[in-house]
Design a protein around this motif. Structure first.
Motif, PDB file in Angstrom:
ATOM      1  N   ARG A 369      45.759  68.464  -6.241  1.00 61.49           N
ATOM      2  CA  ARG A 369      46.458  69.169  -7.309  1.00 61.49           C
ATOM      3  C   ARG A 369      45.514  70.200  -7.928  1.00 61.49           C
ATOM      4  NH1 ARG A 369      47.678  66.659 -13.226  1.00 61.49           N
ATOM      5  NH2 ARG A 369      48.805  68.425 -14.126  1.00 61.49           N
ATOM      6  N   ALA A 370      46.031  71.393  -8.194  1.00 66.10           N
ATOM      7  CA  ALA A 370      45.253  72.443  -8.867  1.00 66.10           C
ATOM      8  C   ALA A 370      45.539  72.383 -10.367  1.00 66.10           C
ATOM      9  CB  ALA A 370      45.628  73.814  -8.323  1.00 66.10           C
ATOM     10  N   VAL A 371      44.478  72.234 -11.162  1.00 62.56           N
ATOM     11  CA  VAL A 371      44.603  72.139 -12.610  1.00 62.56           C
ATOM     12  C   VAL A 371      43.545  73.031 -13.264  1.00 62.56           C
ATOM     13  CG1 VAL A 371      44.544  70.624 -14.622  1.00 62.56           C
ATOM     14  CG2 VAL A 371      45.443  69.762 -12.466  1.00 62.56           C
ATOM     15  N   LYS A 372      43.991  74.023 -14.016  1.00 65.02           N
ATOM     16  CA  LYS A 372      43.075  74.886 -14.772  1.00 65.02           C
ATOM     17  C   LYS A 372      41.933  75.390 -13.893  1.00 65.02           C
ATOM     18  CE  LYS A 372      44.204  72.907 -19.262  1.00 65.02           C
ATOM     19  NZ  LYS A 372      43.716  72.324 -20.508  1.00 65.02           N
ATOM     20  N   GLN A 373      42.325  75.909 -12.726  1.00 59.48           N
ATOM     21  CA  GLN A 373      41.393  76.518 -11.767  1.00 59.48           C
ATOM     22  C   GLN A 373      40.397  75.522 -11.171  1.00 59.48           C
ATOM     23  OE1 GLN A 373      40.378  79.815 -14.560  1.00 59.48           O
ATOM     24  NE2 GLN A 373      40.994  81.130 -12.873  1.00 59.48           N
ATOM     25  N   LYS A 374      40.773  74.257 -11.178  1.00 57.98           N
ATOM     26  CA  LYS A 374      39.986  73.228 -10.515  1.00 57.98           C
ATOM     27  C   LYS A 374      40.885  72.496  -9.522  1.00 57.98           C
ATOM     28  CE  LYS A 374      36.920  72.414 -14.459  1.00 57.98           C
ATOM     29  NZ  LYS A 374      36.458  71.415 -15.469  1.00 57.98           N
ATOM     30  N   LEU A 375      40.272  71.906  -8.498  1.00 59.71           N
ATOM     31  CA  LEU A 375      41.016  71.155  -7.493  1.00 59.71           C
ATOM     32  C   LEU A 375      40.715  69.675  -7.665  1.00 59.71           C
ATOM     33  CD1 LEU A 375      42.872  71.385  -5.004  1.00 59.71           C
ATOM     34  CD2 LEU A 375      40.808  71.462  -3.593  1.00 59.71           C
ATOM     35  N   TYR A 376      41.791  68.873  -7.833  1.00 60.94           N
ATOM     36  CA  TYR A 376      41.662  67.425  -7.988  1.00 60.94           C
ATOM     37  C   TYR A 376      42.125  66.731  -6.708  1.00 60.94           C
ATOM     38  CZ  TYR A 376      41.146  68.075 -13.077  1.00 60.94           C
ATOM     39  OH  TYR A 376      40.715  68.440 -14.324  1.00 60.94           O
ATOM     40  N   TYR A 377      41.561  65.515  -6.488  1.00 59.00           N
ATOM     41  CA  TYR A 377      41.909  64.736  -5.297  1.00 59.00           C
ATOM     42  C   TYR A 377      42.069  63.264  -5.657  1.00 59.00           C
ATOM     43  CZ  TYR A 377      41.282  62.024  -1.038  1.00 59.00           C
ATOM     44  OH  TYR A 377      41.454  61.124  -0.031  1.00 59.00           O
ATOM     45  N   GLN A 378      43.035  62.600  -5.003  1.00 54.48           N
ATOM     46  CA  GLN A 378      43.174  61.146  -5.097  1.00 54.48           C
ATOM     47  C   GLN A 378      43.645  60.619  -3.747  1.00 54.48           C
ATOM     48  OE1 GLN A 378      45.939  59.648  -8.062  1.00 54.48           O
ATOM     49  NE2 GLN A 378      44.906  57.678  -8.173  1.00 54.48           N
ATOM     50  N   ALA A 379      43.110  59.493  -3.342  1.00 54.01           N
ATOM     51  CA  ALA A 379      43.448  58.915  -2.038  1.00 54.01           C
ATOM     52  C   ALA A 379      44.855  58.313  -2.056  1.00 54.01           C
ATOM     53  CB  ALA A 379      42.421  57.858  -1.652  1.00 54.01           C
ATOM     54  N   PHE A 380      45.406  58.156  -0.859  1.00 52.06           N
ATOM     55  CA  PHE A 380      46.709  57.513  -0.678  1.00 52.06           C
ATOM     56  C   PHE A 380      46.507  56.169   0.014  1.00 52.06           C
ATOM     57  CE2 PHE A 380      50.139  56.560   2.358  1.00 52.06           C
ATOM     58  CZ  PHE A 380      51.202  56.401   1.474  1.00 52.06           C
ATOM     59  N   SER A 381      47.266  55.173  -0.441  1.00 53.19           N
ATOM     60  CA  SER A 381      47.249  53.854   0.185  1.00 53.19           C
ATOM     61  C   SER A 381      48.673  53.475   0.560  1.00 53.19           C
ATOM     62  CB  SER A 381      46.670  52.821  -0.789  1.00 53.19           C
ATOM     63  OG  SER A 381      46.989  51.499  -0.375  1.00 53.19           O
ATOM     64  N   ARG A 382      48.855  52.931   1.766  1.00 53.75           N
ATOM     65  CA  ARG A 382      50.189  52.504   2.189  1.00 53.75           C
ATOM     66  C   ARG A 382      50.671  51.287   1.412  1.00 53.75           C
ATOM     67  NH1 ARG A 382      49.697  52.994   8.757  1.00 53.75           N
ATOM     68  NH2 ARG A 382      49.350  55.235   8.825  1.00 53.75           N
ATOM     69  N   ASN A 383      49.747  50.617   0.747  1.00 53.85           N
ATOM     70  CA  ASN A 383      50.127  49.436  -0.039  1.00 53.85           C
ATOM     71  C   ASN A 383      50.440  49.788  -1.492  1.00 53.85           C
ATOM     72  OD1 ASN A 383      49.680  47.746   2.185  1.00 53.85           O
ATOM     73  ND2 ASN A 383      47.494  47.608   1.712  1.00 53.85           N
ATOM     74  N   GLU A 384      49.797  50.835  -2.020  1.00 49.76           N
ATOM     75  CA  GLU A 384      49.934  51.131  -3.441  1.00 49.76           C
ATOM     76  C   GLU A 384      50.517  52.512  -3.732  1.00 49.76           C
ATOM     77  OE1 GLU A 384      46.123  49.595  -5.584  1.00 49.76           O
ATOM     78  OE2 GLU A 384      45.497  50.357  -3.633  1.00 49.76           O
ATOM     79  N   GLY A 385      50.419  53.431  -2.789  1.00 55.33           N
ATOM     80  CA  GLY A 385      50.746  54.820  -3.082  1.00 55.33           C
ATOM     81  C   GLY A 385      49.472  55.528  -3.513  1.00 55.33           C
ATOM     82  N   TYR A 386      49.289  55.714  -4.805  1.00 56.86           N
ATOM     83  CA  TYR A 386      48.037  56.265  -5.317  1.00 56.86           C
ATOM     84  C   TYR A 386      46.948  55.200  -5.249  1.00 56.86           C
ATOM     85  CZ  TYR A 386      51.214  59.747  -7.285  1.00 56.86           C
ATOM     86  OH  TYR A 386      52.166  60.705  -7.446  1.00 56.86           O
TER      87      TYR A 386
END
Length: 574
Positions: A369-386
């Protein structure tokens, strides 16, 4: 006789005072501030008449509009250039040789301090015409209507192009650091405070090197404040009429806007099925660039910002990959990171413009996700989603995970918007129940909206791994847009509160202004019929993407046209 003279003089004085008061009251302080700013950048030219040390004299002064604090570029004439055929003298080649700042002004001449370069007598000094890039920053102390009125006056001069900035801290130093990166000419810093019961507006103008060349405070009358809040509201009558409307394909799910090619104008970006299409905005939408994401998937998030600070925005797309997914094609020459993406997973991609085409700049498994000219990342899990923390991505030779954000428990990548109040970090958060909360940096909730938002559109279910296990739901929340001192969010009105499955009858855009521990809420747009899918702010306009009720445009049936269309409405912010 004496009595009559005294009475007459008294009447004249009263009339004079009242007339002066009327003129003062009618005078627009916002125009005054904007006109003052323009006066420092009025096109002018002259000649260096002498130089002594770091002080030079120029042959223009007060009568030509010169003011103390103005900065001028210095040019030196070089070789002659002539017509290649006739040999006719056409002029002399000029090269920029330095810059100066006015330190003392007389009627016909001025003294200037040499800021850079080797300045000599006979050089030309100049402020050129054209549009100048500037920052406009209002602190959180500034009333939204007040800041908006001043912003418009600066924009309406036609002299300045207001560059967007991700600065969210009431700190001149932070603003100036951003100004250096974006190469703006100067910064507008606006504060508002109450003194002896009166609202005072203070405007300071800074060059990017930190020099403040203008500071002025003016009182805002009570009448003007009422006019701004009730007569000159942020979107005057915007809820009842749109400026433009377009029919777009029924598979259009997301919209965004940004300056992809660095020309200073925003393009409209749409996610249509699995395609990314970029349009030039106008009376009609002209297709500029097209990109297919290249696999069977569902796009779940779209953003567009300049995340690598090169003056050109990137498009950030996150998709749920269905069967048939796999490696992402590398269509660039270098610098692309490709991660293997398994079926029934999540993949994110960054697209940028190169040689007139959208190319892949970065790809990875997981959410971005791009937020205020920064790039954020979060992993995906098939068990939990985020899964796990949200990280800031750092750009070196390639994108890499940096530090983890200290988010409140349970807050995921699409749930929040960071901001600062008096040097403290806060997060505006939309939780899975639809409540809007504010958390401080310690994870303590400081405010909650009394009513829930009307519902989300993007809900995903992960089946339980065993018969006895419950399935897991995860949501992609609607975008939160910081704009002009407020956070804009979507609120949908379901057809029936107790039967959410029936869909939504209408939607609205809410504006939330955080002031200390309180939050002021306004309906920026209201009574938008149908399901409000997404929105984007484009300078002085806001575009909203709407799916008609039941997904069908009844009017198109009567006209014998395709009824399965969606609407893109554009509202003026003026």
């Amino acid at each position: 006789m004496v009595k009559r003279i005294v009475i007459l003089i008294t009447l004249i004085m009263c009339i004079g005072v009242n007339s002066f008061a009327d003129k003062t009251e009618k005078k627009d302080i916002f125009s005054d501030f904007a006109d003052d700013a323009v006066s420092y950048f009025a096109p002018v030219s002259g000649t260096v008449t002498g130089v002594k040390g770091d002080i030079a004299e120029i042959g223009i002064g007060r009568s030509e509009g010169i003011r103390k604090g103005m900065r001028l570029k210095v040019f030196r004439e070089g070789e002659e250039f002539r017509h290649p055929v006739t040999g006719e003298f056409l002029g002399k080649i000029e090269s920029e040789s330095g810059s100066v700042e006015v330190v003392d002004v007389e009627e016909k001449e001025s003294s200037v301090k040499v800021l850079s370069g080797d300045i000599k007598a006979g050089d030309r000094v100049r402020i050129s015409s054209g549009t100048l890039p500037i920052f406009f920053y209002q602190t959180r102390s500034v009333d939204w209507a007040v800041g908006d009125a001043l912003y418009r006056k600066f924009k309406d001069t036609g002299r300045f192009q207001i560059v967007e900035t991700g600065v969210d801290k009431d700190d001149v130093g932070v603003m100036l650091n951003e100004a250096e990166k974006h190469k703006v000419v100067y910064c507008v810093f606006v504060e508002q405070r109450k003194i002896e019961g009166h609202e005072m507006l203070e405007v300071s103008l800074y060059y990017p090197d930190g020099t403040r060349f203008y500071k002025r405070a003016r009182r805002i009358s009570d009448e003007k404040m009422k006019e701004l809040k009730f007569g000159y509201s942020f979107l005057k009558k915007v809820e009842t009429s749109f400026q433009l409307s377009y029919e777009v394909p029924s598979s259009t799910d997301f919209i965004s806007s940004c300056d992809l090619n660095g020309d200073g104008s925003r393009e409209l970006v749409m996610a249509i099925d699995t395609d990314i299409e970029v349009f030039k905005f106008g009376v009609t939408l002209k297709l500029l660039y097209f990109r297919n994401t290249g696999r069977l998937n569902e796009i779940v998030a779209l953003g567009c910002q300049d995340i690598d600070n090169d003056g050109k925005a990137e498009i950030v797309v996150t998709s749920v990959v269905e069967s048939g997914g796999g490696d992402v094609a590398d269509d660039s020459t270098s610098g692309v990171n490709v991660s293997r993406v398994s079926d029934n997973s999540v993949v994110s991609e960054v697209f940028g413009l190169k040689n007139g085409a959208l190319i892949t700049k970065y790809t990875t498994a997981g959410f971005m996700r791009a937020v205020k000219q920064k790039l954020y990342y979060q992993a995906f899990s098939r068990n939990e989603g985020y899964s796990g923390d949200v990280y800031i991505m750092n750009k070196g030779d390639k994108w890499e995970k940096g530090e983890a954000l200290k988010l409140p428990a349970g807050v995921n990548i699409y749930d929040f918007m960071p901001f600062r109040v008096k040097d403290s970090d806060y997060y505006l958060v939309v939780d899975d129940s639809g409540y809007i909360d504010i958390f401080n940096s310690e994870g303590l909730r400081t405010w909650r909206r009394k009513e829930k938002l009307g519902g989300f559109l993007r809900e995903y279910t992960i089946p339980g791994q065993a018969i006895t296990m419950q399935s897991t739901k995860w949501y992609v929340k609607d975008r939160i847009v910081p704009y002009h001192g407020r956070f804009l969010v979507i609120n949908r009105n379901p057809v029936a509160r107790n039967a959410m499955g029936l869909g939504f009858s209408s939607g609205e855009i809410l504006g939330l202004a955080v002031n200390g521990l309180s939050v002021n809420e306004k309906k920026i747009l209201k009574d938008i019929g149908g399901t409000l899918l997404d929105f984007t702010v484009m300078d002085d306009r806001i575009a909203v993407l709407v799916r008609p009720f039941l997904g069908i445009k009844m009017g198109n049936i009567l006209k014998g046209e395709n009824p399965f269309k969606r609407n893109l409405y554009v509202f003026s912010l003026q």
